[in-house]
Design a protein around this motif. Structure first.
Motif, PDB file in Angstrom:
ATOM      1  N   ALA A   1      -0.818   5.140  -0.183  1.00 47.71           N
ATOM      2  CA  ALA A   1      -1.478   6.011  -1.156  1.00 47.71           C
ATOM      3  C   ALA A   1      -1.038   7.457  -0.979  1.00 47.71           C
ATOM      4  CB  ALA A   1      -2.997   5.898  -1.017  1.00 47.71           C
ATOM      5  N   ALA A   2      -0.882   7.890   0.268  1.00 47.16           N
ATOM      6  CA  ALA A   2      -0.458   9.269   0.524  1.00 47.16           C
ATOM      7  C   ALA A   2       0.945   9.520  -0.021  1.00 47.16           C
ATOM      8  CB  ALA A   2      -0.508   9.560   2.019  1.00 47.16           C
ATOM      9  N   HIS A   3       1.841   8.545   0.158  1.00 50.47           N
ATOM     10  CA  HIS A   3       3.196   8.686  -0.382  1.00 50.47           C
ATOM     11  C   HIS A   3       3.172   8.760  -1.913  1.00 50.47           C
ATOM     12  CE1 HIS A   3       4.890   7.807   3.581  1.00 50.47           C
ATOM     13  NE2 HIS A   3       6.072   8.084   3.078  1.00 50.47           N
ATOM     14  N   LEU A   4       2.380   7.908  -2.536  1.00 48.18           N
ATOM     15  CA  LEU A   4       2.322   7.903  -3.998  1.00 48.18           C
ATOM     16  C   LEU A   4       1.661   9.173  -4.530  1.00 48.18           C
ATOM     17  CD1 LEU A   4       1.311   4.176  -4.649  1.00 48.18           C
ATOM     18  CD2 LEU A   4       3.603   5.178  -4.653  1.00 48.18           C
ATOM     19  N   ASP A   5       0.608   9.621  -3.850  1.00 49.49           N
ATOM     20  CA  ASP A   5      -0.092  10.826  -4.295  1.00 49.49           C
ATOM     21  C   ASP A   5       0.786  12.068  -4.195  1.00 49.49           C
ATOM     22  OD1 ASP A   5      -2.333   9.336  -4.816  1.00 49.49           O
ATOM     23  OD2 ASP A   5      -3.391   9.894  -2.977  1.00 49.49           O
ATOM     24  N   ALA A   6       1.784  12.026  -3.319  1.00 52.61           N
ATOM     25  CA  ALA A   6       2.660  13.186  -3.141  1.00 52.61           C
ATOM     26  C   ALA A   6       3.651  13.351  -4.289  1.00 52.61           C
ATOM     27  CB  ALA A   6       3.423  13.068  -1.821  1.00 52.61           C
TER      28      ALA A   6
ATOM     29  N   LEU B   1       7.698   7.726 -13.004  1.00 49.55           N
ATOM     30  CA  LEU B   1       7.553   6.312 -12.656  1.00 49.55           C
ATOM     31  C   LEU B   1       8.612   5.904 -11.637  1.00 49.55           C
ATOM     32  CD1 LEU B   1       6.319   3.493 -13.084  1.00 49.55           C
ATOM     33  CD2 LEU B   1       7.864   3.212 -15.043  1.00 49.55           C
ATOM     34  N   SER B   2       9.835   6.354 -11.840  1.00 56.16           N
ATOM     35  CA  SER B   2      10.911   6.048 -10.897  1.00 56.16           C
ATOM     36  C   SER B   2      10.626   6.651  -9.533  1.00 56.16           C
ATOM     37  CB  SER B   2      12.245   6.577 -11.434  1.00 56.16           C
ATOM     38  OG  SER B   2      12.534   6.041 -12.710  1.00 56.16           O
ATOM     39  N   ALA B   3      10.094   7.864  -9.520  1.00 59.46           N
ATOM     40  CA  ALA B   3       9.777   8.526  -8.255  1.00 59.46           C
ATOM     41  C   ALA B   3       8.704   7.759  -7.488  1.00 59.46           C
ATOM     42  CB  ALA B   3       9.328   9.962  -8.512  1.00 59.46           C
ATOM     43  N   LEU B   4       7.755   7.169  -8.208  1.00 63.30           N
ATOM     44  CA  LEU B   4       6.744   6.345  -7.540  1.00 63.30           C
ATOM     45  C   LEU B   4       7.396   5.142  -6.862  1.00 63.30           C
ATOM     46  CD1 LEU B   4       3.846   6.339 -10.171  1.00 63.30           C
ATOM     47  CD2 LEU B   4       3.834   7.458  -7.928  1.00 63.30           C
TER      48      LEU B   4
ATOM     49  N   PHE C   1      10.099   4.398   0.391  1.00 64.63           N
ATOM     50  CA  PHE C   1      10.143   5.288   1.542  1.00 64.63           C
ATOM     51  C   PHE C   1       8.964   5.043   2.477  1.00 64.63           C
ATOM     52  CE2 PHE C   1      12.671   8.724  -0.965  1.00 64.63           C
ATOM     53  CZ  PHE C   1      13.760   7.872  -0.982  1.00 64.63           C
ATOM     54  N   ASN C   2       7.799   4.742   1.902  1.00 66.47           N
ATOM     55  CA  ASN C   2       6.653   4.420   2.749  1.00 66.47           C
ATOM     56  C   ASN C   2       6.928   3.176   3.584  1.00 66.47           C
ATOM     57  OD1 ASN C   2       3.652   4.345   3.514  1.00 66.47           O
ATOM     58  ND2 ASN C   2       3.966   2.357   2.539  1.00 66.47           N
ATOM     59  N   ALA C   3       7.505   2.153   2.961  1.00 65.36           N
ATOM     60  CA  ALA C   3       7.791   0.915   3.688  1.00 65.36           C
ATOM     61  C   ALA C   3       8.809   1.144   4.796  1.00 65.36           C
ATOM     62  CB  ALA C   3       8.299  -0.153   2.722  1.00 65.36           C
TER      63      ALA C   3
ATOM     64  N   ALA D   1      -6.195   0.433  -5.577  1.00 67.34           N
ATOM     65  CA  ALA D   1      -6.170   1.884  -5.780  1.00 67.34           C
ATOM     66  C   ALA D   1      -4.749   2.427  -5.721  1.00 67.34           C
ATOM     67  CB  ALA D   1      -7.043   2.567  -4.730  1.00 67.34           C
ATOM     68  N   THR D   2      -3.877   1.779  -4.940  1.00 66.12           N
ATOM     69  CA  THR D   2      -2.487   2.234  -4.880  1.00 66.12           C
ATOM     70  C   THR D   2      -1.682   1.747  -6.080  1.00 66.12           C
ATOM     71  OG1 THR D   2      -1.717   0.320  -3.581  1.00 66.12           O
ATOM     72  CG2 THR D   2      -2.543   2.230  -2.359  1.00 66.12           C
ATOM     73  N   PHE D   3      -2.176   0.729  -6.774  1.00 60.00           N
ATOM     74  CA  PHE D   3      -1.479   0.210  -7.948  1.00 60.00           C
ATOM     75  C   PHE D   3      -1.828   1.004  -9.205  1.00 60.00           C
ATOM     76  CE2 PHE D   3      -0.965  -3.180 -11.300  1.00 60.00           C
ATOM     77  CZ  PHE D   3       0.416  -3.260 -11.215  1.00 60.00           C
ATOM     78  N   ALA D   4      -3.011   1.605  -9.219  1.00 59.80           N
ATOM     79  CA  ALA D   4      -3.471   2.336 -10.400  1.00 59.80           C
ATOM     80  C   ALA D   4      -2.510   3.446 -10.833  1.00 59.80           C
ATOM     81  CB  ALA D   4      -4.869   2.902 -10.150  1.00 59.80           C
ATOM     82  N   PRO D   5      -1.920   4.234  -9.911  1.00 59.52           N
ATOM     83  CA  PRO D   5      -0.985   5.276 -10.358  1.00 59.52           C
ATOM     84  C   PRO D   5       0.247   4.715 -11.070  1.00 59.52           C
ATOM     85  CG  PRO D   5      -1.691   5.698  -8.105  1.00 59.52           C
ATOM     86  CD  PRO D   5      -2.167   4.326  -8.457  1.00 59.52           C
ATOM     87  N   VAL D   6       0.657   3.510 -10.693  1.00 60.09           N
ATOM     88  CA  VAL D   6       1.816   2.896 -11.345  1.00 60.09           C
ATOM     89  C   VAL D   6       1.464   2.527 -12.782  1.00 60.09           C
ATOM     90  CG1 VAL D   6       3.530   1.057 -11.205  1.00 60.09           C
ATOM     91  CG2 VAL D   6       2.555   2.008  -9.102  1.00 60.09           C
ATOM     92  N   VAL D   7       0.287   1.940 -12.979  1.00 63.32           N
ATOM     93  CA  VAL D   7      -0.157   1.594 -14.332  1.00 63.32           C
ATOM     94  C   VAL D   7      -0.272   2.854 -15.186  1.00 63.32           C
ATOM     95  CG1 VAL D   7      -1.983   0.518 -15.705  1.00 63.32           C
ATOM     96  CG2 VAL D   7      -1.390  -0.428 -13.456  1.00 63.32           C
ATOM     97  N   ALA D   8      -0.848   3.909 -14.609  1.00 66.87           N
ATOM     98  CA  ALA D   8      -1.005   5.164 -15.352  1.00 66.87           C
ATOM     99  C   ALA D   8       0.350   5.763 -15.717  1.00 66.87           C
ATOM    100  CB  ALA D   8      -1.818   6.154 -14.523  1.00 66.87           C
ATOM    101  N   ALA D   9       1.312   5.672 -14.795  1.00 68.63           N
ATOM    102  CA  ALA D   9       2.645   6.217 -15.069  1.00 68.63           C
ATOM    103  C   ALA D   9       3.330   5.442 -16.189  1.00 68.63           C
ATOM    104  CB  ALA D   9       3.495   6.173 -13.798  1.00 68.63           C
ATOM    105  N   VAL D  10       3.188   4.126 -16.187  1.00 64.55           N
ATOM    106  CA  VAL D  10       3.774   3.321 -17.265  1.00 64.55           C
ATOM    107  C   VAL D  10       3.129   3.682 -18.598  1.00 64.55           C
ATOM    108  CG1 VAL D  10       4.065   0.998 -18.182  1.00 64.55           C
ATOM    109  CG2 VAL D  10       4.417   1.418 -15.746  1.00 64.55           C
TER     110      VAL D  10
END
Length: 233
Positions: free
Chosen positions: A71-76, A87-90, A96-98, A124-133
């Motif tokens: 979540a911290a990586h995605l929030d950044a 979306l690509s940056a996510l 990078f987190n992995a 909660a970590t998947f929600a930003p991806v849906v929002a970006a799409v």
């Protein structure tokens, strides 16, 4: 006169060491026990129970820490005027987190089925991806999909590529090259033009490359600019 005994205070540094060591033992299938964990961290078994009430609580804490770092990586990833680049940056942030937390990542997804609390953190970590799409759809870049479906396709594409890298099939440079090719194809297949998709991916690459994890000589991850030769221009 009664003496006052201060309650035991849980040291957050010890907790982090316990979580990361437990993740390594689980990921490497070395056999996780309270006694072995305490020995490897250099603390007492009581310290383990101070932080985690049981082995089940410890395993859950490892997974939740993994989701927290993801979540911290995605929030950044900051929002820009290019939703496809975002979306690509996510996707890059997920990779990078992995790479920075391979043991936690393996335990998050490969060690055992997650429970309801862990599923909530994962969601909660998947929600930003849906929002970006959805932003890409609203901008008219994607025209032949719904947000949830394409978010699932994006996540499974990136997740699968991370898996083969952690298995040693590809190196990180190869991963980013193959992932770039697949990403452009996915975007074009959902309505974007190839030229626009390549431009957005290039913007994401310029933003994210400086944060890519590489390995130091001691095996730990640090964040520096890697030499990525195969990514799409």
């Amino acid at each position: 006169m009664l003496s006052t005994v201060s309650p035991r205070v849980a040291d957050p540094n010890v907790r982090t060491a316990l979580v990361e060591t437990a993740a390594r033992l689980l990921a490497e299938q070395e056999g996780l026990t309270i006694r072995r964990l305490a020995h490897e961290v250099g603390t007492s078994t009581m310290a383990v129970y101070t932080h985690f009430g049981s082995m089940e609580d410890l395993r859950r804490a490892v997974r939740l820490e993994g989701f927290a770092r993801l979540a911290a990586h995605l929030d950044a990833v900051e929002r820009s005027r290019d939703p496809v680049a975002d979306l690509s940056a996510l996707g890059w942030a997920y990779c990078f987190n992995a790479l920075a937390n391979p043991n936690l990542y393996r335990v998050m997804f490969l060690e055992a089925p997650i429970d309801a609390e862990e599923a909530e953190s994962g969601g909660a970590t998947f929600a930003p991806v849906v929002a970006a799409v959805q932003r890409c759809i609203d901008a008219g870049r994607f025209t032949s999909c719904d947000a949830w479906s394409l978010a699932v396709q994006t996540w499974t594409m990136v997740h699968g590529m991370v898996g083969v890298v952690l298995a040693g099939v590809f190196g990180p440079d190869e991963m980013l090259g193959h992932l770039s090719t697949m990403t452009v194809s996915l975007y074009v297949g959902n309505g974007d033009s190839r030229a626009a998709a390549v431009r957005s991916l290039a913007r994401a690459r310029r933003r994210m490359e400086p944060h890519a994890p590489i390995k130091r000589s001691d095996g730990a991850a640090e964040f520096e600019r890697p030499r990525i030769q195969n990514a799409a221009p």
